[in-house]
Every structure is written in structure tokens, then in C-alpha cells.
Design an enzyme around this catalytic site. Sequence first.
Site, PDB file in Angstrom:
ATOM      1  N   GLY A 172      -8.746  -6.922   3.340  1.00  0.00           N
ATOM      2  CA  GLY A 172      -9.916  -7.524   3.968  1.00  0.00           C
ATOM      3  C   GLY A 172     -10.332  -6.841   5.249  1.00  0.00           C
ATOM      4  N   GLY A 173     -10.006  -5.544   5.375  1.00  0.00           N
ATOM      5  CA  GLY A 173     -10.377  -4.809   6.575  1.00  0.00           C
ATOM      6  C   GLY A 173      -9.452  -5.022   7.744  1.00  0.00           C
ATOM      7  CD  GLU A 233      -4.263   7.181   3.923  1.00  0.00           C
ATOM      8  OE1 GLU A 233      -3.612   6.932   2.892  1.00  0.00           O
ATOM      9  OE2 GLU A 233      -5.336   6.611   4.209  1.00  0.00           O
ATOM     10  CE  LYS A 242      -4.264  -1.957   1.736  1.00  0.00           C
ATOM     11  NZ  LYS A 242      -3.938  -3.260   1.166  1.00  0.00           N
ATOM     12  NE  ARG A 257     -19.383  -8.529   1.145  1.00  0.00           N
ATOM     13  CZ  ARG A 257     -18.055  -8.391   1.081  1.00  0.00           C
ATOM     14  NH1 ARG A 257     -17.284  -9.121   1.888  1.00  0.00           N
ATOM     15  NH2 ARG A 257     -17.496  -7.529   0.255  1.00  0.00           N
ATOM     16  NE  ARG A 289      -9.018  -9.282  -3.094  1.00  0.00           N
ATOM     17  CZ  ARG A 289     -10.109  -8.681  -2.663  1.00  0.00           C
ATOM     18  NH1 ARG A 289     -11.240  -8.831  -3.337  1.00  0.00           N
ATOM     19  NH2 ARG A 289     -10.100  -7.922  -1.584  1.00  0.00           N
ATOM     20  CE  LYS A 322      -5.795   3.221   5.612  1.00  0.00           C
ATOM     21  NZ  LYS A 322      -6.230   3.592   4.240  1.00  0.00           N
ATOM     22  CB  VAL A 357     -16.969 -10.267  -2.064  1.00  0.00           C
ATOM     23  CG1 VAL A 357     -18.270 -10.884  -1.569  1.00  0.00           C
ATOM     24  CG2 VAL A 357     -15.778 -10.950  -1.416  1.00  0.00           C
ATOM     25  CG  ASN A 389      -8.787  -4.543  -3.240  1.00  0.00           C
ATOM     26  OD1 ASN A 389      -7.879  -4.836  -2.470  1.00  0.00           O
ATOM     27  ND2 ASN A 389      -9.862  -3.884  -2.850  1.00  0.00           N
TER      28      ASN A 389
END
Length: 450
Positions: A164-165, A200, A116, A338, A292, A158, A295, A290
Site C-alpha cells: 500500500g505504498g 534495492e 518481498k 480515485r 489479491r 523496503k 483497487v 500482489n
Amino acid sequence: MFNKVLIANRGEIAVRVLRACRELGVRTVAVYSEADADSTHVRLADEAVCVGPAQPRRSYLNMPNIVGAALKTGAQAVHPGYGFLSEDPDFARICADNGLTFIGPSPEVMSSVGDKATARKLMAGAGLPMLPGSPAPVASYEEAAAYAETIGYPLVVKAVAGGGGRGIAVVESAADLRTAYRRTRSSAQAVFGDSRVYVERYAASVRHIEFQILADAHGRTVHLGERDCSVQRRHQKLIEEGPSPALDPVLRNEMGEAALSGAKAVGYQGAGTVEFLLDDDGRFWFMEMNARIQVEHPVTEMITGVDLVTEQIKVAAGERLSFDQSDVTLIGHAIECRINAEDPDRDFAPTPGRLVEYRVPGGFGVRVDTHSVPGGTVPPHYDSMIAKLITWAPDRRAALARMDSALAEMRVSGPGVHTTIDFHRKVLADPVFRAGRARTSFLAREFEAG
């Protein structure tokens, strides 16, 4: 096009990829752990190979066993889905070293956007707006404190390799920084194998907006509009919708162009997202990229009519995208809930177990992406997702009404199993959410506060 693809994942995303392959005339190989021997993706695949015991590190994260399964079955490509090895550049590199096509970006690009701190630097160079922060990982608490004095509070610590949080700590004052710094480093090392962190500025009352990107190897990069992912708990998404109630065509175009600039700057190929924070004044800042499929990709599929997984596979096979930016039109509104085996009354604690009753809704504009079946089991070893429920309608109000009806129709029960179904209905009934004014702090303020 490939003749055979190995799907290096489980659950609903494995089923989703398998169906896309079937429609393309591509044979599939499922991998599974001992706990998933009777899973839907195993039964639907043309071939299946057990890659280890239930524990993820011995099965779905076991690179030698997965690559070995691909070579043994004659697969030409590997689709990683999301989670597990989907953003691991070492896995992508090992696939390439063994003559396998990794269905995703190159290892080099994955390394750049997965780190990141590096991603921030690259995106800033591409002209994307950034929140104030350290230009590189901070090597000590003292260095973090020095940047904090410049950035101001509140701020976030961070993990460089976070996702994923996880690997995020909000720090309200200087008195809390030392503890947050140490805990985040320790957690990052344990979860990601990388203890590096950066700091940040924290933007409190913001929305989480992500733009879907597709890019081929022939120079064509497009975005397919945005998804609003602001309804979160502990930085993990629960409800996503598109288009965002906060964006008008002018802002959508501005943010979309920024997302394209970021993707092109890193030479991105495949499906991915560029994610932003957006405030009430229309100012936005780059958050992360991201590398990929997400979801929540069905939201975009429902409002654009584009099969993202099919396009992702075609691009990996060297084909051109079948459309350009001028062909992308957003039609109607879609929302995704979800459905997790979790107990919202116990801070969303997972509740694995056997599904005695499992009945999903249907009807026009209702989509259910799932791998679960009546009598099946939600194992304790993996993500607690049971299904993704998606509804589409010509406008947001109708999509919400359709979602509430679908949630009321859905039945999931079993010994000790709780779900998020009733929780979602409460969110949909909340006046703040219904008005399209939910921010990332929405759940903490409206629900956890009572």
C-alpha cells in the site's frame, strides 16, 4: 459453486463482491463494524453480522469474530476484498482450518509473494529481470551499508512485509542511510509487525506497470494486459489507466510472458498482479506481486470485457477459467480516478465527515464503483475513498475527455469534506500527462514543485 459467501471487508469493494455473488446466484453475508451499521453493503447483503467496534483491529481485522460470523451463518467461503486481511496468510490458514474456502491463493503462496525478499528470489529464479539489491533481508545498518556500496545510490530501503505504498524510504546518499534504515525498520514493525527490510537500487525516471493475472487449479494461467499506475503520491496510486501509453505489442507480449512465468513459478491460483518498473529504453524489472484483487481492477474489466471478481470466485470454487490467453483482446482505453475525501492542498490529509451532497456522473462509457450515498458519512477510521470513477472510450484521447466531463459532473460536498475531484482535473489537463509521459516522479515534479 458456493451457496453462501461471507465478504470480509467494507466500502465499495464489499459492494462490488456482493454484486458479483448475486449474479452468480450466491447468497451473501456482510460483516460490519459499529461505525458501518448503516452502510450500503450491509443493506444489500442477504445477512449481516456486526464483528466489533469502529477500530479496524477490533472489527475488520478481528479474525475470530469474522470466522465465527462465517460459521454461524453457514457461509462456505470468505472473500477478503483488498486491504485488511486480504493478504494475511494466517487468516487464509484459519479459514481453511475451519472448513472455509478463502477466495485467494493458498497461505503458502501468499507467504511467498507477500515476503518481498522471498518473492525477489523466486522471481529471479523464474528468469524475471531484477534491480540490483540485497538477496535477503539485511540484519544490521552495517550490512545495509555494505550492500549500498555495491548497489550504488540512490537506493531504497523496503520493508519485507510492505504494501500500500508504506514501508519504503528513498535514500539519496550514504549520509542518509542510517536514519532511513532505522525509521523504515521501526515503521515496518509498527505497521506490519515485521521489522525486516532489504535494500534495492532506486530507479528514478520509471513507470509503474502491473499485469493482471488469473489462474485456476487446472493448469491455466492467463494475463489480461497491463495497467499504468505511474500517477502516485508517496507511492500510493491515484490514477490508473490501460493499456499503458508506453507499451507496444512487442513489449506488452514480453512483459506479459514474464508475468506469466512469475505466476507459474509460485503456483499461483486466483486473481493477482505482477508489477514492474519500466524505463524509457523499454527495460523493465520485477517489483512485487500482489496476491489479491486490486483497487484498479475495473480498468482491466473495461478494456477486456472480463468480470475479474466473478472469475476469481469461480476459480476458488474449483471451476476452470472460461477463456484462455488467445481469447484476451484489449479494446479501447480506460482510466480510473480515485475520488478520496482528502485535501490535496494539505498534502492529501484525510477529511472525513458527512456527505450532504453526493451526485455521481453517468452516460455511455462511465462507471462509478461506490458505497457512498447522500447523507452518508466518511468515517475517520478507514480508507478515505468515496468512489472510483472509471471511463472507457475507443482511444486514450476520448477516454480522457470523457473522464474530464464526468469529473466536472460529479458533486461531493459536506462540512469539512474536501475531495480529489479538482486535483484529478488538473492532472488530466497537464501536458505531460496528456502526452502519456507521466512517470512515478510526475506528481512531485509537476505539482508539489508548483
